[in-house]
Write an enzyme that holds these catalytic residues in place. Structure first.
Site, short mmCIF file in Angstrom:
data_model
loop_
_atom_site.label_atom_id
_atom_site.label_comp_id
_atom_site.label_asym_id
_atom_site.label_seq_id
_atom_site.Cartn_x
_atom_site.Cartn_y
_atom_site.Cartn_z
N HIS A 1 0.82 -1.12 -0.04
CA HIS A 1 0.09 -0.07 -0.12
C HIS A 1 0.86 1.20 0.06
CE1 HIS A 1 -3.77 -1.95 0.63
NE2 HIS A 1 -3.35 -2.66 1.76
N HIS B 1 -1.05 -6.68 -5.27
CA HIS B 1 -1.09 -7.84 -4.69
C HIS B 1 -0.60 -8.91 -5.57
CE1 HIS B 1 -3.64 -11.59 -4.01
NE2 HIS B 1 -3.19 -11.33 -2.97
N HIS C 1 -21.56 -7.20 -3.95
CA HIS C 1 -22.54 -6.23 -3.29
C HIS C 1 -22.19 -4.68 -3.82
CE1 HIS C 1 -18.93 -6.06 -0.96
NE2 HIS C 1 -19.12 -4.63 -0.46
N GLY D 1 -7.03 -21.83 11.32
CA GLY D 1 -6.13 -21.63 12.70
C GLY D 1 -4.91 -20.86 12.25
#
Length: 310
Positions: free
Chosen positions: A98, A108, A177, A260
């Site tokens: 960034h 990325h 969305h 995990g």
């Protein structure tokens, strides 16, 4: 099927992490990565490297992980139910940079290798990953050079490889969305094993090389561009889309959390400052966003002649 050399992949990924960090430190000149090695109680570990508050990079992370488990998490078996109940081994390098300057895009990259096994059955292995670019003030020449690097990585492996992996990337880095694409794409692939181990391994090495070269060129060309606070605020506003995608849709984030993994390392991809400004019709952010979204629509960048919005 050619012989699987897990140690060779691990050595390559560790070296790739070193090379990316060295290049980013050379670009920044004012900050260095801080390394944090960690162990996972269920098996494996990694080394997280984070750079922050630099002359070029506001925040960046280059992570290596190598983890084991008795059962693949749901994010890894959602599209491959035959892998439910398999033991797994996963290793990879994940990169998110960034920059401070809004005219330097966020980048990325991710390269990963999986092996899944059940007792009495032959191991199933595959590579995945790719790279993508998220500009806030896109420059057409940068978009074109980014996709030329992607095509160059793919060229030796077949005429249709770049177009297929580009399409995957355009479709993957999309926010339903919002009905928006996160950036201008690049390459995205998963379940890659049909070429045999040696050729697939060679391919991901090319992807890593092209990512370093392509992003370095863009950063050098834009890092000294002047910007104002309005442009900085718009960058923070659009960074919100990056956060939304990573927390809601990103399979790598879900895999890490469901298996995990180390939360601090998984969430190193989050930008340091984000602004969820309420954009209304006709305000400054709304007008800038409309211009940006026109550029982010998937297009053939290698043959793109329309210079509007660049």
């Amino acid at each position: 099927m050619s012989h699987i050399d897990k140690q060779a992949v691990k050595s390559f990924l560790l070296d790739l992490q070193d090379r990316i960090c060295a290049e980013c430190e050379a670009l920044d000149t004012a900050a260095q990565f801080v390394e944090d090695s960690w162990q996972r109680s269920e098996g494996g570990g990694g080394r997280t490297r984070v750079i922050s508050n630099g002359a070029v990079f506001e925040k960046g992370g280059v992570n290596f992980s190598h983890v084991f488990g008795d059962q693949l998490p749901p994010s890894a078996t959602a599209t491959r139910p035959e892998l439910v109940g398999c033991r797994f081994e996963a290793m990879g390098v994940s990169v998110v940079m960034h920059p401070d300057n809004p005219f330097v895009p966020t980048s990325h990259a991710n390269l990963r290798f999986f092996v899944a096994e059940k007792t009495g059955q032959e191991a199933i292995w595959w590579f995945g990953g790719g790279f993508d670019l998220t500009p806030y003030y896109p420059v057409e020449a940068d978009c074109v050079s980014w996709h030329r690097a992607a095509e160059q990585a793919c060229r030796p492996y077949g005429d249709s490889v770049y177009s297929a992996f580009k399409k995957n990337c355009d479709e993957y880095f999309y926010l339903p969305h919002r009905d928006e694409h996160r950036g201008i794409g690049g390459l995205f692939f998963d379940d890659l094993n049909e070429w045999g181990f040696d050729k697939c391994f060679e391919f991901i090495a090319q992807v890593g090389k092209q990512y370093i070269n392509a992003y370095s060129d863009i950063v050098r060309g834009r890092k000294d561009d002047s910007f104002n606070q309005t442009q900085k605020q718009f960058q923070r506003y659009r960074r919100g889309r990056y956060v939304e995608f990573n927390l809601v849709y990103d399979r790598g984030t879900l895999f890490g959390l469901q298996s995990g993994g180390r939360t601090e390392s998984i969430l190193m991809s989050m930008p340091p400052e984000v602004n969820w400004h309420y954009a209304t019709e006709g305000d400054t952010f709304d007008l800038q966003q409309k211009q940006l979204l026109a550029v982010l629509q998937p297009k053939d960048w290698l043959n793109h002649n329309d210079r509007s919005g660049a």
